[in-house]
Design a protein around this motif. Structure first.
Motif, PDB file in Angstrom:
ATOM      1  N   THR A 117       0.826  -1.200   0.000  1.00 24.02           N
ATOM      2  CA  THR A 117       0.000   0.000   0.000  1.00 24.02           C
ATOM      3  C   THR A 117       0.864   1.255   0.000  1.00 24.02           C
ATOM      4  N   SER A 118       0.350   2.300  -0.644  1.00 22.80           N
ATOM      5  CA  SER A 118       1.032   3.596  -0.691  1.00 22.80           C
ATOM      6  C   SER A 118       0.065   4.679  -0.216  1.00 22.80           C
ATOM      7  N   GLU A 119       0.592   5.618   0.543  1.00 20.98           N
ATOM      8  CA  GLU A 119      -0.196   6.727   1.075  1.00 20.98           C
ATOM      9  C   GLU A 119       0.108   7.984   0.263  1.00 20.98           C
ATOM     10  N   VAL A 120      -0.942   8.672  -0.169  1.00 24.62           N
ATOM     11  CA  VAL A 120      -0.784   9.904  -0.942  1.00 24.62           C
ATOM     12  C   VAL A 120      -1.403  11.054  -0.147  1.00 24.62           C
ATOM     13  N   LYS A 121      -0.577  12.038   0.194  1.00 24.39           N
ATOM     14  CA  LYS A 121      -1.072  13.225   0.892  1.00 24.39           C
ATOM     15  C   LYS A 121      -0.928  14.421  -0.043  1.00 24.39           C
ATOM     16  N   ASN A 133      -5.282   6.377   0.016  1.00 24.56           N
ATOM     17  CA  ASN A 133      -4.391   5.215   0.016  1.00 24.56           C
ATOM     18  C   ASN A 133      -4.692   4.344  -1.194  1.00 24.56           C
ATOM     19  N   LEU A 134      -3.629   3.853  -1.817  1.00 23.02           N
ATOM     20  CA  LEU A 134      -3.759   2.893  -2.911  1.00 23.02           C
ATOM     21  C   LEU A 134      -3.165   1.573  -2.440  1.00 23.02           C
ATOM     22  N   THR A 135      -3.978   0.523  -2.460  1.00 23.96           N
ATOM     23  CA  THR A 135      -3.537  -0.805  -2.006  1.00 23.96           C
ATOM     24  C   THR A 135      -3.666  -1.795  -3.148  1.00 23.96           C
ATOM     25  N   ILE A 136      -2.591  -2.530  -3.390  1.00 26.21           N
ATOM     26  CA  ILE A 136      -2.571  -3.544  -4.443  1.00 26.21           C
ATOM     27  C   ILE A 136      -2.406  -4.910  -3.780  1.00 26.21           C
ATOM     28  N   SER A 137      -3.322  -5.810  -4.084  1.00 29.90           N
ATOM     29  CA  SER A 137      -3.303  -7.139  -3.455  1.00 29.90           C
ATOM     30  C   SER A 137      -3.176  -8.234  -4.503  1.00 29.90           C
ATOM     31  N   GLY A 138      -2.445  -9.269  -4.156  1.00 26.21           N
ATOM     32  CA  GLY A 138      -2.339 -10.442  -5.005  1.00 26.21           C
ATOM     33  C   GLY A 138      -3.495 -11.391  -4.758  1.00 26.21           C
ATOM     34  N   VAL A 226      -8.642   1.701  -3.666  1.00 22.45           N
ATOM     35  CA  VAL A 226      -8.327   3.096  -3.349  1.00 22.45           C
ATOM     36  C   VAL A 226      -9.340   3.611  -2.341  1.00 22.45           C
ATOM     37  N   ILE A 227      -8.843   4.221  -1.272  1.00 24.23           N
ATOM     38  CA  ILE A 227      -9.709   4.819  -0.256  1.00 24.23           C
ATOM     39  C   ILE A 227      -9.433   6.315  -0.195  1.00 24.23           C
ATOM     40  N   ASP A 228     -10.486   7.103  -0.386  1.00 23.75           N
ATOM     41  CA  ASP A 228     -10.400   8.551  -0.200  1.00 23.75           C
ATOM     42  C   ASP A 228     -10.840   8.836   1.237  1.00 23.75           C
ATOM     43  N   LEU A 249      -8.000   5.201 -11.224  1.00 26.55           N
ATOM     44  CA  LEU A 249      -6.865   4.671 -10.456  1.00 26.55           C
ATOM     45  C   LEU A 249      -6.920   3.153 -10.334  1.00 26.55           C
ATOM     46  N   VAL A 250      -8.064   2.615  -9.933  1.00 31.68           N
ATOM     47  CA  VAL A 250      -8.109   1.171  -9.629  1.00 31.68           C
ATOM     48  C   VAL A 250      -8.086   0.302 -10.875  1.00 31.68           C
ATOM     49  N   THR A 251      -8.398   0.866 -12.042  1.00 28.92           N
ATOM     50  CA  THR A 251      -8.370   0.061 -13.268  1.00 28.92           C
ATOM     51  C   THR A 251      -7.112   0.296 -14.098  1.00 28.92           C
ATOM     52  N   ASP A 252      -6.163   1.032 -13.551  1.00 29.14           N
ATOM     53  CA  ASP A 252      -4.905   1.256 -14.268  1.00 29.14           C
ATOM     54  C   ASP A 252      -4.196  -0.092 -14.436  1.00 29.14           C
TER      55      ASP A 252
END
Length: 258
Positions: A117-121, A133-138, A226-228, A249-252
């Motif tokens: 996961t990555s945090e964007v401020k 936050n953008l979280t990528i899961s396998g 992605v959580i806003d 974002l989530v379909t990139d």
């Protein structure tokens, strides 16, 4: 041929004369036969040349199937995190239109799970500080915690009860590319407007929407979430991102965790 010539020359002319010279006829006939033999010989030679040419141009050996380049080696976890971080930094300014002071944090892998996961401020155009936050899961983490089936069930969404004690928004959309995406909204884990707790699953709610979430399940496996979180300095501030921004974002296709 000699026999034919002798037979023609040996004809006894009858009265009245036949009107032709047997010697001339015999010579003409012999010439035609010789010409015919020459034509046949030439045709045979031509066929022989063609046959030789066919043999010459025909492949002497089946080359077999074309060679296929070996597949590229899969990325290591560090390489994947670095690749996705570079891409997130490239695309996020185009999604957060008008945002300033965008700070994209490194992807963090949670324990040994196939999740990072990555945090964007950032500061929006109105000067409000926000976070997403953008979280990528396998496939493993997706199966255990982000299954598509039953994703909107209230038992899995303890912070999704509105002021009328009805569930907040949770709906599944399908993109033109056929990727399923669920958009959902959350409320604070607190007491509702009647000062009475609303207990559902793990949380209680006031009913005011403070978070908007999007999750996609790409065809290649896994999920992207992605959580806003809304304003970072106001626990009851409303989220900013639209459905379109979240879906972008989530379909990139670059974001993946395999």
């Amino acid at each position: 041929m000699d026999e034919l010539e002798n037979r023609l020359r040996g004809i006894k002319l009858a009265e009245p004369p036949l009107g032709f010279d047997p010697d001339e006829v015999a010579g003409t006939a012999a010439k035609k036969v010789r010409n015919r033999r020459g034509i046949l010989a030439t045709g045979a030679a031509t066929l022989a040349v063609i046959a030789a040419a066919v043999v010459f141009v025909a492949p002497g050996k089946d080359p077999g199937p074309a060679e296929v380049a070996p597949a590229a080696a899969p990325l290591t976890r560090d390489e994947q995190k670095a690749r996705d971080l570079r891409h997130l930094k490239e695309v996020i300014p185009g999604i957060l239109v008008g945002a300033k002071e965008i700070n994209v944090h490194d992807f963090v892998q949670v324990n040994d799970w196939d999740l990072m996961t990555s945090e964007v401020k950032y500061t929006d155009a109105a000067g409000v500080k926000r976070q997403l936050n953008l979280t990528i899961s396998g496939p493993v983490t997706t199966k255990e915690g982000y299954r598509r089936e039953g994703y909107c069930d209230l038992g899995r969404r303890g912070d999704a009860i509105g002021p009328d004690r009805k569930p907040t928004r949770c709906e599944e959309l399908v993109t033109p590319a056929g990727i399923p995406v669920v958009i959902s909204e959350t409320t604070p884990k607190n007491v509702d407007r009647l000062e009475e707790p609303v207990v559902v699953g793990q949380g209680i709610s006031t009913g005011k929407v403070v978070g908007r979430n999007a999750i996609a399940w790409p065809s290649g496996g896994g999920s992207v979430n992605v959580i806003d979180f809304g304003p970072s300095d106001s626990p009851e501030g409303e989220p900013l991102l639209t459905d379109e921004q979240l879906i972008q974002l989530v379909t990139d296709p670059v974001f993946s965790f395999r």
